[in-house]
Design a protein around this motif. Structure first.
Motif, PDB file in Angstrom:
ATOM      1  N   ARG A 276       0.837  -1.212   0.000  1.00 42.35           N
ATOM      2  CA  ARG A 276       0.000   0.000   0.000  1.00 42.35           C
ATOM      3  C   ARG A 276       0.859   1.245   0.000  1.00 42.35           C
ATOM      4  NH1 ARG A 276      -1.074   3.623   3.466  1.00 42.35           N
ATOM      5  NH2 ARG A 276      -0.194   2.439   5.212  1.00 42.35           N
ATOM      6  N   ILE A 277       1.896   1.253   0.798  1.00 47.84           N
ATOM      7  CA  ILE A 277       2.774   2.424   0.894  1.00 47.84           C
ATOM      8  C   ILE A 277       3.452   2.694  -0.447  1.00 47.84           C
ATOM      9  CG2 ILE A 277       4.887   3.278   1.989  1.00 47.84           C
ATOM     10  CD1 ILE A 277       3.968   1.709   4.516  1.00 47.84           C
ATOM     11  N   TRP A 278       3.950   1.652  -1.082  1.00 46.57           N
ATOM     12  CA  TRP A 278       4.610   1.791  -2.388  1.00 46.57           C
ATOM     13  C   TRP A 278       3.631   2.289  -3.441  1.00 46.57           C
ATOM     14  CZ3 TRP A 278       9.293   1.665  -4.731  1.00 46.57           C
ATOM     15  CH2 TRP A 278       9.346   1.409  -6.100  1.00 46.57           C
ATOM     16  N   PHE A 279       2.465   1.685  -3.499  1.00 45.80           N
ATOM     17  CA  PHE A 279       1.479   2.061  -4.511  1.00 45.80           C
ATOM     18  C   PHE A 279       0.970   3.486  -4.299  1.00 45.80           C
ATOM     19  CE2 PHE A 279       0.269  -2.697  -4.825  1.00 45.80           C
ATOM     20  CZ  PHE A 279       1.329  -2.926  -5.681  1.00 45.80           C
ATOM     21  N   GLU A 280       0.815   3.903  -3.075  1.00 41.84           N
ATOM     22  CA  GLU A 280       0.353   5.270  -2.823  1.00 41.84           C
ATOM     23  C   GLU A 280       1.363   6.298  -3.315  1.00 41.84           C
ATOM     24  OE1 GLU A 280      -0.561   5.611   1.303  1.00 41.84           O
ATOM     25  OE2 GLU A 280      -2.551   4.672   1.093  1.00 41.84           O
ATOM     26  N   ARG A 281       2.630   5.981  -3.234  1.00 40.85           N
ATOM     27  CA  ARG A 281       3.657   6.926  -3.689  1.00 40.85           C
ATOM     28  C   ARG A 281       3.861   6.855  -5.196  1.00 40.85           C
ATOM     29  NH1 ARG A 281       9.500   7.803  -0.862  1.00 40.85           N
ATOM     30  NH2 ARG A 281       8.040   8.423   0.793  1.00 40.85           N
ATOM     31  N   HIS A 282       3.846   5.659  -5.769  1.00 41.50           N
ATOM     32  CA  HIS A 282       4.236   5.491  -7.169  1.00 41.50           C
ATOM     33  C   HIS A 282       3.093   5.038  -8.096  1.00 41.50           C
ATOM     34  CE1 HIS A 282       8.367   6.241  -6.125  1.00 41.50           C
ATOM     35  NE2 HIS A 282       8.384   5.230  -5.265  1.00 41.50           N
ATOM     36  N   GLY A 283       1.949   4.753  -7.542  1.00 47.16           N
ATOM     37  CA  GLY A 283       0.819   4.349  -8.365  1.00 47.16           C
ATOM     38  C   GLY A 283       0.865   2.875  -8.729  1.00 47.16           C
ATOM     39  N   HIS A 284      -0.268   2.376  -9.238  1.00 44.59           N
ATOM     40  CA  HIS A 284      -0.356   0.972  -9.603  1.00 44.59           C
ATOM     41  C   HIS A 284      -1.514   0.796 -10.584  1.00 44.59           C
ATOM     42  CE1 HIS A 284       0.073  -3.334  -9.334  1.00 44.59           C
ATOM     43  NE2 HIS A 284      -1.135  -3.506  -8.803  1.00 44.59           N
TER      44      HIS A 284
ATOM     45  N   VAL B  45      -2.797 -21.108 -12.129  1.00 45.88           N
ATOM     46  CA  VAL B  45      -1.686 -20.202 -12.423  1.00 45.88           C
ATOM     47  C   VAL B  45      -0.618 -20.936 -13.218  1.00 45.88           C
ATOM     48  CG1 VAL B  45       0.097 -18.709 -11.436  1.00 45.88           C
ATOM     49  CG2 VAL B  45      -2.111 -18.944 -10.265  1.00 45.88           C
ATOM     50  N   ALA B  46      -0.187 -20.319 -14.319  1.00 48.00           N
ATOM     51  CA  ALA B  46       0.928 -20.845 -15.116  1.00 48.00           C
ATOM     52  C   ALA B  46       1.997 -19.762 -15.189  1.00 48.00           C
ATOM     53  CB  ALA B  46       0.461 -21.228 -16.515  1.00 48.00           C
ATOM     54  N   VAL B  47       3.221 -20.091 -14.808  1.00 47.63           N
ATOM     55  CA  VAL B  47       4.303 -19.103 -14.758  1.00 47.63           C
ATOM     56  C   VAL B  47       5.610 -19.748 -15.213  1.00 47.63           C
ATOM     57  CG1 VAL B  47       3.318 -17.630 -12.952  1.00 47.63           C
ATOM     58  CG2 VAL B  47       4.680 -19.625 -12.304  1.00 47.63           C
ATOM     59  N   ARG B  48       6.600 -18.889 -15.420  1.00 43.53           N
ATOM     60  CA  ARG B  48       7.924 -19.389 -15.812  1.00 43.53           C
ATOM     61  C   ARG B  48       8.687 -19.934 -14.615  1.00 43.53           C
ATOM     62  NH1 ARG B  48      10.944 -18.327 -20.348  1.00 43.53           N
ATOM     63  NH2 ARG B  48       9.614 -16.562 -20.910  1.00 43.53           N
ATOM     64  N   GLU B  49       8.613 -19.224 -13.480  1.00 44.77           N
ATOM     65  CA  GLU B  49       9.415 -19.606 -12.319  1.00 44.77           C
ATOM     66  C   GLU B  49       8.669 -19.318 -11.020  1.00 44.77           C
ATOM     67  OE1 GLU B  49      14.026 -18.944 -13.569  1.00 44.77           O
ATOM     68  OE2 GLU B  49      12.887 -17.125 -13.137  1.00 44.77           O
ATOM     69  N   ARG B  50       9.157 -19.916  -9.956  1.00 47.60           N
ATOM     70  CA  ARG B  50       8.674 -19.609  -8.619  1.00 47.60           C
ATOM     71  C   ARG B  50       9.535 -18.503  -8.028  1.00 47.60           C
ATOM     72  NH1 ARG B  50       6.354 -25.128  -6.093  1.00 47.60           N
ATOM     73  NH2 ARG B  50       5.904 -26.195  -8.058  1.00 47.60           N
ATOM     74  N   GLY B  51       8.898 -17.588  -7.308  1.00 46.59           N
ATOM     75  CA  GLY B  51       9.622 -16.462  -6.737  1.00 46.59           C
ATOM     76  C   GLY B  51       9.381 -16.349  -5.243  1.00 46.59           C
ATOM     77  N   ARG B  52      10.146 -15.434  -4.595  1.00 45.40           N
ATOM     78  CA  ARG B  52      10.054 -15.315  -3.144  1.00 45.40           C
ATOM     79  C   ARG B  52       9.836 -13.894  -2.664  1.00 45.40           C
ATOM     80  NH1 ARG B  52      15.631 -18.533  -3.066  1.00 45.40           N
ATOM     81  NH2 ARG B  52      15.739 -17.184  -4.902  1.00 45.40           N
ATOM     82  N   THR B  53      10.071 -12.917  -3.514  1.00 43.64           N
ATOM     83  CA  THR B  53      10.074 -11.532  -3.046  1.00 43.64           C
ATOM     84  C   THR B  53       8.779 -10.814  -3.411  1.00 43.64           C
ATOM     85  OG1 THR B  53      11.113 -10.773  -5.092  1.00 43.64           O
ATOM     86  CG2 THR B  53      12.579 -11.443  -3.292  1.00 43.64           C
ATOM     87  N   ILE B  54       8.639  -9.574  -2.907  1.00 40.56           N
ATOM     88  CA  ILE B  54       7.425  -8.798  -3.154  1.00 40.56           C
ATOM     89  C   ILE B  54       7.699  -7.672  -4.159  1.00 40.56           C
ATOM     90  CG2 ILE B  54       6.310  -9.386  -0.990  1.00 40.56           C
ATOM     91  CD1 ILE B  54       7.268  -6.744   0.168  1.00 40.56           C
ATOM     92  N   ILE B  55       6.638  -6.971  -4.541  1.00 37.17           N
ATOM     93  CA  ILE B  55       6.659  -6.030  -5.658  1.00 37.17           C
ATOM     94  C   ILE B  55       7.472  -4.756  -5.413  1.00 37.17           C
ATOM     95  CG2 ILE B  55       5.174  -4.496  -7.041  1.00 37.17           C
ATOM     96  CD1 ILE B  55       3.012  -6.706  -6.853  1.00 37.17           C
ATOM     97  N   PRO B  56       7.313  -4.072  -4.275  1.00 33.30           N
ATOM     98  CA  PRO B  56       7.936  -2.750  -4.135  1.00 33.30           C
ATOM     99  C   PRO B  56       9.428  -2.728  -4.454  1.00 33.30           C
ATOM    100  CG  PRO B  56       6.398  -3.125  -2.351  1.00 33.30           C
ATOM    101  CD  PRO B  56       6.497  -4.421  -3.105  1.00 33.30           C
ATOM    102  N   GLY B  57       9.824  -1.796  -5.324  1.00 25.25           N
ATOM    103  CA  GLY B  57      11.216  -1.641  -5.713  1.00 25.25           C
ATOM    104  C   GLY B  57      11.701  -2.626  -6.743  1.00 25.25           C
ATOM    105  N   ARG B  58      10.801  -3.460  -7.264  1.00 28.14           N
ATOM    106  CA  ARG B  58      11.242  -4.489  -8.208  1.00 28.14           C
ATOM    107  C   ARG B  58      10.526  -4.440  -9.556  1.00 28.14           C
ATOM    108  NH1 ARG B  58      11.403  -7.350  -3.202  1.00 28.14           N
ATOM    109  NH2 ARG B  58      13.558  -7.897  -2.683  1.00 28.14           N
ATOM    110  N   ILE B  59       9.215  -4.202  -9.561  1.00 26.57           N
ATOM    111  CA  ILE B  59       8.452  -4.301 -10.802  1.00 26.57           C
ATOM    112  C   ILE B  59       7.298  -3.314 -10.767  1.00 26.57           C
ATOM    113  CG2 ILE B  59       6.888  -6.105  -9.974  1.00 26.57           C
ATOM    114  CD1 ILE B  59       7.144  -7.438 -12.737  1.00 26.57           C
ATOM    115  N   GLU B  60       6.939  -2.780 -11.940  1.00 26.76           N
ATOM    116  CA  GLU B  60       5.824  -1.845 -12.036  1.00 26.76           C
ATOM    117  C   GLU B  60       4.947  -2.208 -13.227  1.00 26.76           C
ATOM    118  OE1 GLU B  60       6.909   2.332 -11.851  1.00 26.76           O
ATOM    119  OE2 GLU B  60       8.879   1.779 -11.035  1.00 26.76           O
ATOM    120  N   VAL B  61       3.645  -2.118 -13.043  1.00 25.51           N
ATOM    121  CA  VAL B  61       2.701  -2.274 -14.153  1.00 25.51           C
ATOM    122  C   VAL B  61       2.611  -0.940 -14.885  1.00 25.51           C
ATOM    123  CG1 VAL B  61       0.353  -2.868 -14.838  1.00 25.51           C
ATOM    124  CG2 VAL B  61       1.379  -3.971 -12.833  1.00 25.51           C
TER     125      VAL B  61
END
Length: 251
Positions: free
Chosen positions: A86-94, A155-171
């Motif tokens: 929520r904090i990340w999205f409020e600052r940078h949008g989503h 769900v079909a994906v390329r890989e399994r991941g462990r981390t969360i969105i903030p600071g890594r990926i943006e739509v």
């Protein structure tokens, strides 16, 4: 014989989802080959269903992502850490998909080649299904995969991941033309997944492909049923030709 196909439900010629319901990815691949679409819409085999027995077909709803170019800042309290998204999205949008998508859609996401990030997880995939999605496809990562499998969330994906969105990926875009698993996907294209992988059917040939693929499926069912009989095997839904014929009767 009892099987999932022995219901009074009928295919609707005006509803593509119903026309594809019992088709296998391989039937559709063969039909696409037959009209000259050789390998053009086969997603990379690296994009795989997370659990065996998964199957879905639906119209694509698309998302395009890029790697983030700004870091997440240090959070000082447990409450803020729990609420990091929520904090990340409020600052940078989503950017989000429209709220009025028709039920039966498949969310397809271009991850933009970003770092390991569990954009999809056990909670937001369930929310997507609750909003009408019948499947989620990404050439990126999914986290909480044990829970996703337990939930039987498609769900079909390329890989399994462990981390969360903030600071890594943006739509950066929704409902535009994207690339996922090495193929083009547009809103409204048909997207299917089963144990063999993921395939996309361009909207302009989707009805034609459904017709050819249905004939391919039935021909294979007839042949396999003969093998079942010859080997003394108990028939199952995969060779229940009469039920499939009844479902598509009049189409």
């Amino acid at each position: 014989m009892t099987s999932p196909t022995t219901t009074l439900e009928k295919a609707d010629p005006n509803d593509l989802n119903s026309l594809y319901k019992y088709l296998r990815v391989c039937d559709v691949a063969d039909a696409l080959d037959g009209i000259g679409y050789f390998n053009l819409t086969l997603m990379s085999p690296e994009v795989r269903p997370l659990w065996e027995g998964m199957k879905f077909w639906g119209h694509a709803a698309t998302m395009r992502c890029v790697p983030a170019n700004k870091p997440m800042w240090k959070l000082d309290t447990t409450e803020d850490i729990v609420d990091a998204h929520r904090i990340w999205f409020e600052r940078h949008g989503h950017r989000k998909l429209p709220d009025d998508l028709a039920p039966g859609h498949v969310i397809v996401m271009d991850s933009g080649g970003g770092p390991e990030v569990g954009f999809w997880g056990s909670e937001n995939t369930m929310a997507a299904v609750g909003a009408g999605a019948v499947g989620i496809v990404s050439d990126g990562n999914c986290r909480d995969t044990g829970e996703v499998i337990l939930q039987r969330t498609p769900v079909a994906v390329r890989e399994r991941g462990r981390t969360i969105i903030p600071g890594r990926i943006e739509v950066v875009e929704v409902q535009g033309t994207i690339s996922c698993g090495g193929v083009q996907v547009r809103p409204g294209d048909m997207v299917g997944c089963d144990d063999d992988g993921v395939i996309v059917v361009p909207a302009e040939v989707a009805h034609e492909v459904a017709t050819h693929a249905r004939a391919i499926l039935l021909a294979d069912m007839y042949k396999r049923r003969k093998h079942y009989d010859a080997l003394g095997m108990q028939p199952d839904s995969t060779v229940d030709v009469d039920a499939v014929l009844a479902y598509y009767d009049g189409i």
